[in-house]
Design a protein around this motif. Structure first.
Motif, PDB file in Angstrom:
ATOM      1  N   LYS A 102       0.816  -1.215   0.000  1.00 33.23           N
ATOM      2  CA  LYS A 102       0.000   0.000   0.000  1.00 33.23           C
ATOM      3  C   LYS A 102       0.849   1.264   0.000  1.00 33.23           C
ATOM      4  O   LYS A 102       0.484   2.260  -0.623  1.00 33.23           O
ATOM      5  N   TYR A 103       1.995   1.228   0.714  1.00 32.40           N
ATOM      6  CA  TYR A 103       2.848   2.410   0.839  1.00 32.40           C
ATOM      7  C   TYR A 103       4.244   2.099   0.325  1.00 32.40           C
ATOM      8  O   TYR A 103       4.852   1.095   0.721  1.00 32.40           O
ATOM      9  N   ILE A 104       4.769   2.978  -0.532  1.00 30.86           N
ATOM     10  CA  ILE A 104       6.084   2.771  -1.148  1.00 30.86           C
ATOM     11  C   ILE A 104       6.853   4.087  -1.143  1.00 30.86           C
ATOM     12  O   ILE A 104       6.315   5.131  -1.527  1.00 30.86           O
ATOM     13  N   GLU A 105       8.121   4.027  -0.713  1.00 28.28           N
ATOM     14  CA  GLU A 105       9.036   5.175  -0.806  1.00 28.28           C
ATOM     15  C   GLU A 105      10.101   4.858  -1.836  1.00 28.28           C
ATOM     16  O   GLU A 105      10.655   3.745  -1.854  1.00 28.28           O
ATOM     17  N   LEU A 106      10.419   5.852  -2.644  1.00 27.65           N
ATOM     18  CA  LEU A 106      11.429   5.665  -3.677  1.00 27.65           C
ATOM     19  C   LEU A 106      12.787   6.134  -3.162  1.00 27.65           C
ATOM     20  O   LEU A 106      13.161   7.293  -3.272  1.00 27.65           O
ATOM     21  N   GLY A 107      13.537   5.174  -2.574  1.00 25.78           N
ATOM     22  CA  GLY A 107      14.869   5.471  -2.069  1.00 25.78           C
ATOM     23  C   GLY A 107      14.858   6.237  -0.769  1.00 25.78           C
ATOM     24  O   GLY A 107      13.811   6.430  -0.136  1.00 25.78           O
ATOM     25  N   ASN A 108      16.056   6.693  -0.375  1.00 25.04           N
ATOM     26  CA  ASN A 108      16.214   7.353   0.913  1.00 25.04           C
ATOM     27  C   ASN A 108      17.284   8.440   0.855  1.00 25.04           C
ATOM     28  O   ASN A 108      18.440   8.163   0.528  1.00 25.04           O
ATOM     29  N   GLU A 109      16.896   9.669   1.111  1.00 21.79           N
ATOM     30  CA  GLU A 109      17.810  10.799   1.359  1.00 21.79           C
ATOM     31  C   GLU A 109      18.886  10.977   0.281  1.00 21.79           C
ATOM     32  O   GLU A 109      20.060  11.199   0.593  1.00 21.79           O
ATOM     33  N   PHE A 110      18.512  10.929  -0.957  1.00 23.71           N
ATOM     34  CA  PHE A 110      19.500  11.095  -2.024  1.00 23.71           C
ATOM     35  C   PHE A 110      20.083  12.500  -2.075  1.00 23.71           C
ATOM     36  O   PHE A 110      21.121  12.720  -2.705  1.00 23.71           O
ATOM     37  N   TYR A 111      19.445  13.436  -1.453  1.00 19.66           N
ATOM     38  CA  TYR A 111      19.929  14.824  -1.465  1.00 19.66           C
ATOM     39  C   TYR A 111      21.214  15.015  -0.678  1.00 19.66           C
ATOM     40  O   TYR A 111      21.905  16.018  -0.835  1.00 19.66           O
ATOM     41  N   PHE A 112      21.582  14.064   0.180  1.00 16.99           N
ATOM     42  CA  PHE A 112      22.804  14.223   0.968  1.00 16.99           C
ATOM     43  C   PHE A 112      24.065  14.062   0.121  1.00 16.99           C
ATOM     44  O   PHE A 112      25.129  14.530   0.502  1.00 16.99           O
ATOM     45  N   GLN A 113      23.972  13.349  -0.983  1.00 15.64           N
ATOM     46  CA  GLN A 113      25.108  13.221  -1.900  1.00 15.64           C
ATOM     47  C   GLN A 113      26.369  12.730  -1.186  1.00 15.64           C
ATOM     48  O   GLN A 113      27.481  13.194  -1.410  1.00 15.64           O
TER      49      GLN A 113
END
Length: 500
Positions: free
Chosen positions: A172-183
């Motif tokens: 039901k709930y899906i997140e696409l990846g995690n915290e890619f903005y931290f680089q």
């Protein structure tokens, strides 16, 4: 004036005749912050704002159980059950970017720049979907699946979702990846150099996922930083992340939500501040920073998407409050404050298990990973944050409606800078009030006028704010009071009132 004095006198007599404590345990406690009864004012608790619908499937934990316990461990399941969580984020945060779902652990042959020591991590327990399902069925929570968009591919992640569905887990709930903005790795810098690039790839993934799971809700990652301009690092990718992805996400018919991680800074920087009442109050008042930052960040995010807070906590770089009672109260204030915003659909605490600066409970005697080697944590006991979350989640359990509460306009509490936060939750005729007093003052609380016909049970938990919590029974006071209409509220306390 005379009527006020007579009313106060009557309430005092009523209080001492009806306030019958049933101690769950009675530890020796420092009385440094407690006022004697003669100084207690009487405060009237009342309703504020409108009653709103409450989604029971809105709160829970980020998991991150790389070092165990195993999901199928009966002790672990029993420990989780007391929180009554509705959502569990699997497999967790950063680890999701390196996760092999078939193995139930991080991938083999990870890149050299893999962060957080994941590359050389040795498996203690696995966390496969089948093992995760054991806990999900026993406890009754719904997963939030975090997909590996960094070291895996869409095809393999789709296999995971189909396998989860095949074994009975709800997709039901899906997140696409995690915290890619931290680089933070070279791989990330090459793969997602901007929010726009990430949004483009996310849209492609979301479209494919929706073909097979049309009812699933899919979130991309936005960025929020509650720190001040002087504390915030200068990073163009981070500064432009939300703006650069906003238009693409807003126009996407496949993306439903923006996921945010909110870690408020601790204002206590020195030993002197930590031992002063002023320093503690300053830090606790700063618990509202997350809400303030969220209101500002919303202006930079797509206006037509849900907001999921899939991690939140206190970021205490100087380790002055972590594991102390004040840390637990700060987390509680943050959680309740986020209920003020209708746009927020999900709130998850980071984390269920892990380092002592974040964990909700201790699995072994070495739970305090920093300092205090003489203090051994009680295995399978709650941390300060775990205790506060248990009380709040109990108040939220099975709720259908909720409403903010406050003390009346003319009350004494207004001179304490509003150092109290309260919400009430209804499940049919059952009503529960959750109240945190984060002031140094003790007072008598009179429940709302229209509730005076009700009889309430009052459960309170409190400690001095700097108490390190390594054993709940030894480090906190917890009492239950029956058949109350007016009740004493301790300083630095979490309170749950229940009326059937």
């Amino acid at each position: 004036m005379g009527q006020t004095i007579r009313l106060t006198a009557i309430l005092w007599v009523f209080f001492f005749l009806t306030y019958v404590p049933l101690p769950i345990k009675t530890p020796t406690q420092s009385r440094e912050f407690l006022l004697n009864a003669a100084q207690m004012p009487v405060l009237q608790l009342d309703y504020a704002g409108e009653t709103r619908a409450f989604s029971p499937q809105s709160y829970g934990f980020n998991t991150n159980i790389l070092g165990g316990p195993a999901w199928q461990d009966p002790k672990f399941i029993t420990m989780i059950e007391q929180f009554k969580p509705q959502l569990m984020r699997y497999p967790g945060g950063t680890v999701a970017n390196y996760w092999d779902w078939r193995k139930g652990f991080v991938l083999d042959n990870l890149p050299d720049d893999t962060p957080l020591g994941l590359k050389n991590l040795k498996m203690k327990v696995s966390a496969t979907l089948d093992e995760f399902k054991v806990a999900a069925e026993r406890i009754g929570f719904t997963p939030i699946f975090v997909l590996n968009m960094e070291t895996s591919n869409l095809s393999y992640q789709m296999e995971m979702l189909h396998y989860a569905k095949a074994i009975g887990l709800e997709v039901k709930y899906i997140e696409l990846g995690n915290e890619f903005y931290f680089q933070h790795t070279r791989n990330l810098r090459n793969k997602y150099p901007s929010g726009k690039v990430y949004a483009e790839e996310s849209n492609r993934w979301a479209k494919k996922i929706k073909e097979d799971f049309p009812d699933a809700l899919i979130a991309v990652h936005g960025l929020i930083d509650p720190r001040s301009d002087s504390e915030r690092p200068k990073n163009r990718v981070m500064e432009e992340w939300n703006y650069s992805m906003k238009e693409l996400v807003e126009e996407s018919i496949w993306i439903d939500a923006v996921a945010l991680h909110i870690y408020i800074p601790n204002s206590i920087k020195t030993a002197e501040e930590m031992t002063s009442l002023e320093g503690i109050q300053k830090s606790l008042a700063q618990s509202y920073l997350g809400l303030e930052a969220l209101k500002q960040t919303m202006l930079k995010l797509p206006s037509n998407k849900q907001i999921w807070i899939t991690e939140f906590n206190l970021m205490d770089e100087h380790q002055t409050l972590h594991s102390r009672w004040a840390h637990g109260l700060s987390v509680g204030i943050q959680l309740l404050s986020y209920l003020e915003m209708d746009e927020i659909d999900i709130i998850l605490y980071h984390s269920l298990i892990g380092r002592s600066d974040f964990t909700a409970f201790f699995k072994d005697p070495d739970g305090l990973y920093y300092g205090y080697p003489e203090l051994k944590t009680k295995p399978w006991s709650l941390s300060a944050t775990g205790i506060v979350l248990r009380e709040i989640f109990e108040g939220m359990s099975h709720a259908e409606r909720f409403q903010a509460m406050h003390v009346n306009t003319f009350s004494y509490m207004n001179r304490t800078k509003g150092e109290m936060i309260a919400f009430t939750f209804w499940e049919e005729a059952k009503q529960q009030v959750v109240l945190i007093n984060f002031s140094s003052r003790r007072f008598l609380l009179q429940l709302p006028d229209r509730s005076m016909k009700r009889v309430w049970t009052h459960r309170e938990t409190y400690a001095t704010p700097l108490q390190i919590v390594f054993d709940e029974e030894k480090n906190t006071s917890r009492f239950t009071h029956l058949k109350v209409k007016t009740s004493s509220i301790q300083p630095y306390s979490i309170n749950v009132f229940t009326s059937e």
